[in-house]
Design a protein around this motif. Sequence first.
Motif, PDB file in Angstrom:
ATOM      1  N   GLY A  59     -57.270  39.007  51.323  1.00 14.40           N
ATOM      2  CA  GLY A  59     -56.683  38.734  50.011  1.00 14.40           C
ATOM      3  C   GLY A  59     -55.550  37.731  50.107  1.00 14.40           C
ATOM      4  N   GLY A 108     -53.289  36.552  47.841  1.00 16.51           N
ATOM      5  CA  GLY A 108     -52.318  36.556  46.744  1.00 16.51           C
ATOM      6  C   GLY A 108     -50.918  36.762  47.322  1.00 16.51           C
ATOM      7  N   TYR A 109     -49.978  37.120  46.443  1.00 15.27           N
ATOM      8  CA  TYR A 109     -48.596  37.304  46.918  1.00 15.27           C
ATOM      9  C   TYR A 109     -48.515  38.357  48.029  1.00 15.27           C
ATOM     10  CZ  TYR A 109     -47.198  35.211  42.363  1.00 15.27           C
ATOM     11  OH  TYR A 109     -47.030  34.409  41.273  1.00 15.27           O
ATOM     12  N   THR A 110     -49.246  39.472  47.868  1.00 15.81           N
ATOM     13  CA  THR A 110     -49.109  40.551  48.865  1.00 15.81           C
ATOM     14  C   THR A 110     -49.567  40.068  50.237  1.00 15.81           C
ATOM     15  OG1 THR A 110     -49.519  42.204  47.153  1.00 15.81           O
ATOM     16  CG2 THR A 110     -49.743  42.930  49.422  1.00 15.81           C
ATOM     17  N   LEU A 134     -57.806  36.030  54.943  1.00 16.15           N
ATOM     18  CA  LEU A 134     -59.118  35.656  54.403  1.00 16.15           C
ATOM     19  C   LEU A 134     -59.105  35.844  52.897  1.00 16.15           C
ATOM     20  CD1 LEU A 134     -61.619  37.339  56.918  1.00 16.15           C
ATOM     21  CD2 LEU A 134     -60.495  35.115  57.053  1.00 16.15           C
ATOM     22  N   GLU A 149     -61.869  33.392  47.320  1.00 17.53           N
ATOM     23  CA  GLU A 149     -62.010  32.184  46.470  1.00 17.53           C
ATOM     24  C   GLU A 149     -61.034  31.122  46.975  1.00 17.53           C
ATOM     25  OE1 GLU A 149     -64.075  31.976  43.761  1.00 17.53           O
ATOM     26  OE2 GLU A 149     -64.803  34.031  43.651  1.00 17.53           O
ATOM     27  N   PHE A 177     -56.134  32.795  43.502  1.00 17.22           N
ATOM     28  CA  PHE A 177     -57.217  32.995  42.526  1.00 17.22           C
ATOM     29  C   PHE A 177     -56.985  34.262  41.691  1.00 17.22           C
ATOM     30  CE2 PHE A 177     -61.076  35.262  41.344  1.00 17.22           C
ATOM     31  CZ  PHE A 177     -61.754  34.305  40.602  1.00 17.22           C
ATOM     32  N   ASN A 222     -50.416  35.065  36.407  1.00 19.10           N
ATOM     33  CA  ASN A 222     -49.640  36.100  35.701  1.00 19.10           C
ATOM     34  C   ASN A 222     -48.653  35.513  34.695  1.00 19.10           C
ATOM     35  OD1 ASN A 222     -46.967  35.826  37.139  1.00 19.10           O
ATOM     36  ND2 ASN A 222     -48.364  36.127  38.867  1.00 19.10           N
ATOM     37  N   THR A 251     -56.239  43.343  48.307  1.00 19.74           N
ATOM     38  CA  THR A 251     -57.119  42.799  47.269  1.00 19.74           C
ATOM     39  C   THR A 251     -56.773  43.336  45.883  1.00 19.74           C
ATOM     40  OG1 THR A 251     -58.676  44.505  47.970  1.00 19.74           O
ATOM     41  CG2 THR A 251     -59.092  42.296  48.767  1.00 19.74           C
ATOM     42  N   LEU A 259     -64.962  46.458  46.898  1.00 18.99           N
ATOM     43  CA  LEU A 259     -65.101  46.695  48.336  1.00 18.99           C
ATOM     44  C   LEU A 259     -65.711  48.069  48.599  1.00 18.99           C
ATOM     45  CD1 LEU A 259     -61.621  45.394  49.537  1.00 18.99           C
ATOM     46  CD2 LEU A 259     -63.850  44.389  50.122  1.00 18.99           C
ATOM     47  N   MET A 305     -53.954  36.056  28.342  1.00 17.20           N
ATOM     48  CA  MET A 305     -52.775  35.280  27.953  1.00 17.20           C
ATOM     49  C   MET A 305     -53.184  34.010  27.215  1.00 17.20           C
ATOM     50  SD  MET A 305     -50.176  35.573  31.121  1.00 17.20           S
ATOM     51  CE  MET A 305     -48.922  35.910  29.925  1.00 17.20           C
ATOM     52  N   TYR A 315     -46.201  40.603  26.169  1.00 16.78           N
ATOM     53  CA  TYR A 315     -45.130  40.049  27.015  1.00 16.78           C
ATOM     54  C   TYR A 315     -45.252  38.536  26.960  1.00 16.78           C
ATOM     55  CZ  TYR A 315     -49.096  39.810  30.189  1.00 16.78           C
ATOM     56  OH  TYR A 315     -50.344  39.551  30.716  1.00 16.78           O
ATOM     57  N   GLY A 317     -56.929  37.934  33.700  1.00 23.08           N
ATOM     58  CA  GLY A 317     -57.092  38.372  35.084  1.00 23.08           C
ATOM     59  C   GLY A 317     -56.929  39.873  35.184  1.00 23.08           C
ATOM     60  N   VAL A 318     -57.119  40.389  36.389  1.00 24.73           N
ATOM     61  CA  VAL A 318     -57.012  41.845  36.554  1.00 24.73           C
ATOM     62  C   VAL A 318     -55.819  42.235  37.407  1.00 24.73           C
ATOM     63  CG1 VAL A 318     -59.438  42.424  36.179  1.00 24.73           C
ATOM     64  CG2 VAL A 318     -58.672  41.847  38.483  1.00 24.73           C
ATOM     65  N   GLN A 378     -46.936  44.766  37.708  1.00 25.61           N
ATOM     66  CA  GLN A 378     -45.562  44.362  38.024  1.00 25.61           C
ATOM     67  C   GLN A 378     -45.407  43.996  39.495  1.00 25.61           C
ATOM     68  OE1 GLN A 378     -43.698  47.614  35.211  1.00 25.61           O
ATOM     69  NE2 GLN A 378     -42.159  46.471  36.308  1.00 25.61           N
TER      70      GLN A 378
HETATM   71  C1  LIG Z   1     -52.563  38.269  33.153  1.00 24.26           C
HETATM   72  C2  LIG Z   1     -51.595  38.942  34.098  1.00 24.26           C
HETATM   73  C3  LIG Z   1     -50.223  38.860  33.865  1.00 24.26           C
HETATM   74  C4  LIG Z   1     -49.316  39.462  34.737  1.00 24.26           C
HETATM   75  N1  LIG Z   1     -47.976  39.276  34.535  1.00 24.26           N
HETATM   76  C5  LIG Z   1     -47.096  39.748  35.459  1.00 24.26           C
HETATM   77  C6  LIG Z   1     -45.712  39.438  35.356  1.00 24.26           C
HETATM   78  O1  LIG Z   1     -45.285  38.664  34.480  1.00 24.26           O
HETATM   79  N2  LIG Z   1     -44.848  39.985  36.282  1.00 24.26           N
HETATM   80  C7  LIG Z   1     -45.308  40.796  37.279  1.00 24.26           C
HETATM   81  O2  LIG Z   1     -44.498  41.294  38.078  1.00 24.26           O
HETATM   82  N3  LIG Z   1     -46.634  41.044  37.443  1.00 24.26           N
HETATM   83  C8  LIG Z   1     -47.535  40.524  36.573  1.00 24.26           C
HETATM   84  N4  LIG Z   1     -48.865  40.741  36.752  1.00 24.26           N
HETATM   85  C9  LIG Z   1     -49.295  41.457  37.956  1.00 24.26           C
HETATM   86  C10 LIG Z   1     -49.112  40.603  39.218  1.00 24.26           C
HETATM   87  O3  LIG Z   1     -49.600  39.298  38.986  1.00 24.26           O
HETATM   88  C11 LIG Z   1     -49.838  41.299  40.368  1.00 24.26           C
HETATM   89  O4  LIG Z   1     -49.298  42.599  40.514  1.00 24.26           O
HETATM   90  C12 LIG Z   1     -49.681  40.561  41.694  1.00 24.26           C
HETATM   91  O5  LIG Z   1     -49.962  39.200  41.564  1.00 24.26           O
HETATM   92  C13 LIG Z   1     -50.580  41.204  42.738  1.00 24.26           C
HETATM   93  O6  LIG Z   1     -50.632  40.385  43.874  1.00 24.26           O
HETATM   94  P1  LIG Z   1     -51.690  40.695  44.994  1.00 24.26           P
HETATM   95  O7  LIG Z   1     -51.567  39.646  46.031  1.00 24.26           O
HETATM   96  O8  LIG Z   1     -51.520  42.110  45.437  1.00 24.26           O
HETATM   97  O9  LIG Z   1     -53.099  40.632  44.259  1.00 24.26           O
HETATM   98  P2  LIG Z   1     -53.904  39.342  43.742  1.00 24.26           P
HETATM   99  O10 LIG Z   1     -53.009  38.222  43.402  1.00 24.26           O
HETATM  100  O11 LIG Z   1     -54.845  39.811  42.705  1.00 24.26           O
HETATM  101  O12 LIG Z   1     -54.685  38.867  45.037  1.00 24.26           O
HETATM  102  C14 LIG Z   1     -55.800  39.537  45.541  1.00 24.26           C
HETATM  103  C15 LIG Z   1     -56.671  38.463  46.166  1.00 24.26           C
HETATM  104  O13 LIG Z   1     -57.712  39.096  46.905  1.00 24.26           O
HETATM  105  C16 LIG Z   1     -58.844  38.259  46.818  1.00 24.26           C
HETATM  106  N5  LIG Z   1     -60.002  39.074  47.164  1.00 24.26           N
HETATM  107  C17 LIG Z   1     -60.580  40.055  46.418  1.00 24.26           C
HETATM  108  N6  LIG Z   1     -61.640  40.579  47.082  1.00 24.26           N
HETATM  109  C18 LIG Z   1     -61.713  39.922  48.256  1.00 24.26           C
HETATM  110  C19 LIG Z   1     -62.608  40.011  49.374  1.00 24.26           C
HETATM  111  N7  LIG Z   1     -63.614  40.885  49.380  1.00 24.26           N
HETATM  112  N8  LIG Z   1     -62.410  39.194  50.434  1.00 24.26           N
HETATM  113  C20 LIG Z   1     -61.381  38.316  50.446  1.00 24.26           C
HETATM  114  N9  LIG Z   1     -60.512  38.184  49.398  1.00 24.26           N
HETATM  115  C21 LIG Z   1     -60.679  38.972  48.329  1.00 24.26           C
HETATM  116  C22 LIG Z   1     -58.829  37.800  45.363  1.00 24.26           C
HETATM  117  O14 LIG Z   1     -59.628  36.641  45.176  1.00 24.26           O
HETATM  118  C23 LIG Z   1     -57.364  37.579  45.129  1.00 24.26           C
HETATM  119  O15 LIG Z   1     -56.980  36.240  45.336  1.00 24.26           O
HETATM  120  C24 LIG Z   1     -49.801  40.182  35.870  1.00 24.26           C
HETATM  121  C25 LIG Z   1     -51.172  40.272  36.117  1.00 24.26           C
HETATM  122  C26 LIG Z   1     -52.070  39.655  35.240  1.00 24.26           C
HETATM  123  C27 LIG Z   1     -53.537  39.747  35.523  1.00 24.26           C
END
Ligand SMILES: Cc1cc2nc3c(=O)[nH]c(=O)nc-3n(C[C@H](O)[C@H](O)[C@H](O)COP(=O)(O)OP(=O)(O)OC[C@H]3O[C@@H](n4cnc5c(N)ncnc54)[C@H](O)[C@@H]3O)c2cc1C
Length: 457
Positions: free
Chosen positions: A36, A38-40, A60, A63, A67, A73, A239, A246, A260, A291, A350-351, A379
Amino acid sequence: MRNGDLGFWQAVQTPPGPAPAPGLEADLEVDTVIVGGGYTGLWTALALAERDPSHRIAILEAEHFGFGASGRNGGWLSAKPVGKRRVLADRFGRDRVVATERLLLEAMRAIPSILEAAGHPIDAHPGGWLQIARTRAELERCEAAVADARSWGLDASRVRILDAKAVRARIGVAGAVGGISSPDNVRIDPMALINGLCALADAANIQRYGDSRVVSISKRAVATARGHRVHARHVVVATEGYSSALPSRSRQLLPLNSAMIATRQLTTDEWEQVGWQGREGIAGSAHTYFYGQRTPDDRIILGGRGKPYRFGSAFDDRGRVDAATVRSLEALTTELFGIHDLRAEFAWCGVLGVARDWTPFIDADPDASIVDVGGYAGQGVTASKVAGEAVAAIIGGDPTGGGLPWVRPRPRRWEPEPLRWIGANGLYRAYSLADAIEARTGRTSVVAKAADLFAGR
Ligand SMILES: Cc1cc2nc3c(=O)[nH]c(=O)nc-3n(C[C@H](O)[C@H](O)[C@H](O)COP(=O)(O)OP(=O)(O)OC[C@H]3O[C@@H](n4cnc5c(N)ncnc54)[C@H](O)[C@@H]3O)c2cc1C
């Protein structure tokens, strides 16, 4: 109107961004593999690299980096509590909850400076947040929320009630009867944060692979859809809202959808009318929450309403928003600001991942060979840094992750279908009904109270 992908955030990025991440084309061996991008995933990798620059790390991403929710967000980098305080306090005690909120505040303050110092500013504006009440019932809930915040040690410098006049002095929202104000939010460009984190990861020799979907996860190895394996002592599953796809994680996190829009740019005269000079993050107090933020180029971004949940925990179609949801967000924007023709120029969705107890978790097996992290319930912008550091601490040999109470076994799973679909969408209908009743009666509806009980919120 541009509908889908990362919406407005994609359009405003100024190239060149970070180096593109290639697909994984061969088997690999590293110390930690993160699923994944993303930020995490990125904050976890950076925290691991900081602890031990020789630790070999690969991320890994199915996308492209950003993505998921991280690239799309609402741009609230806030220090609001994440998850349910009670859930964590019952298990770990009040002090650990208060300490977590301090960590969130520190992370909120640190993130813009880290990116700025590295030469990757994220358009940060520290305007705080403003929650607006438009009915008597909403105001009562705001008052209760502030009283609750006081009981957790937040004084008036962190959160306070505003009357109608004080709200109006800051922003012209129709029908505002009061609200809550807090300095604890920084408005940011979420995709700029992804780009900056990717650049920091590249500088730290973290291996980033895009277009590399993981299809199986086992102790010390993951396999991609193209048949390559990555062997590692530690596997981190980051993820979040996409985890339901998964194997063995289908009911761990509910993927809630949020949609949004970004309006056209408002004219100077229109901004005179609206105010919003402080560029606070704004939110509603209705059960069907909205929001938003004011962008640097003077548009209004508003999020909320839409199709909250798709049968079988399915995802949206690459961020495309259905026409009815776009219309409803446009209508809400017009209703709030009293300006006609506030059409959407961008729409996207998005989710976000929600655990059954609405509280984040970091669940590791004893030798940290597999670590699952997520469940920020919308959040995660600030929380992902706090979580990433805890994951790195666990991999570094501290099973408590520095004492963060999110480190706990994953909560019980969500119900199987069709109960999950009926529950999630039924609740959304109930909350919409409660809002309509409250607009008439001025009192918090029993429908909403029953829905809260049912949802476990
Ligand atoms: C529309 C929207 C608005 C939001 N607004 C806010 C806000 O203003 N403030 C706030 O604090 N939070 C907000 N959030 C929540 C915040 O964006 C998320 O909590 C945060 O970005 C989560 O980060 P993450 O890295 O854990 O997950 P994600 O950013 O979702 O990253 C997960 C990644 O895993 C990848 N992935 C999935 N399956 C697989 C696989 N099988 N193999 C490899 N990669 C995979 C995905 O493609 C994705 O890029 C919002 C969310 C949404 C959807």
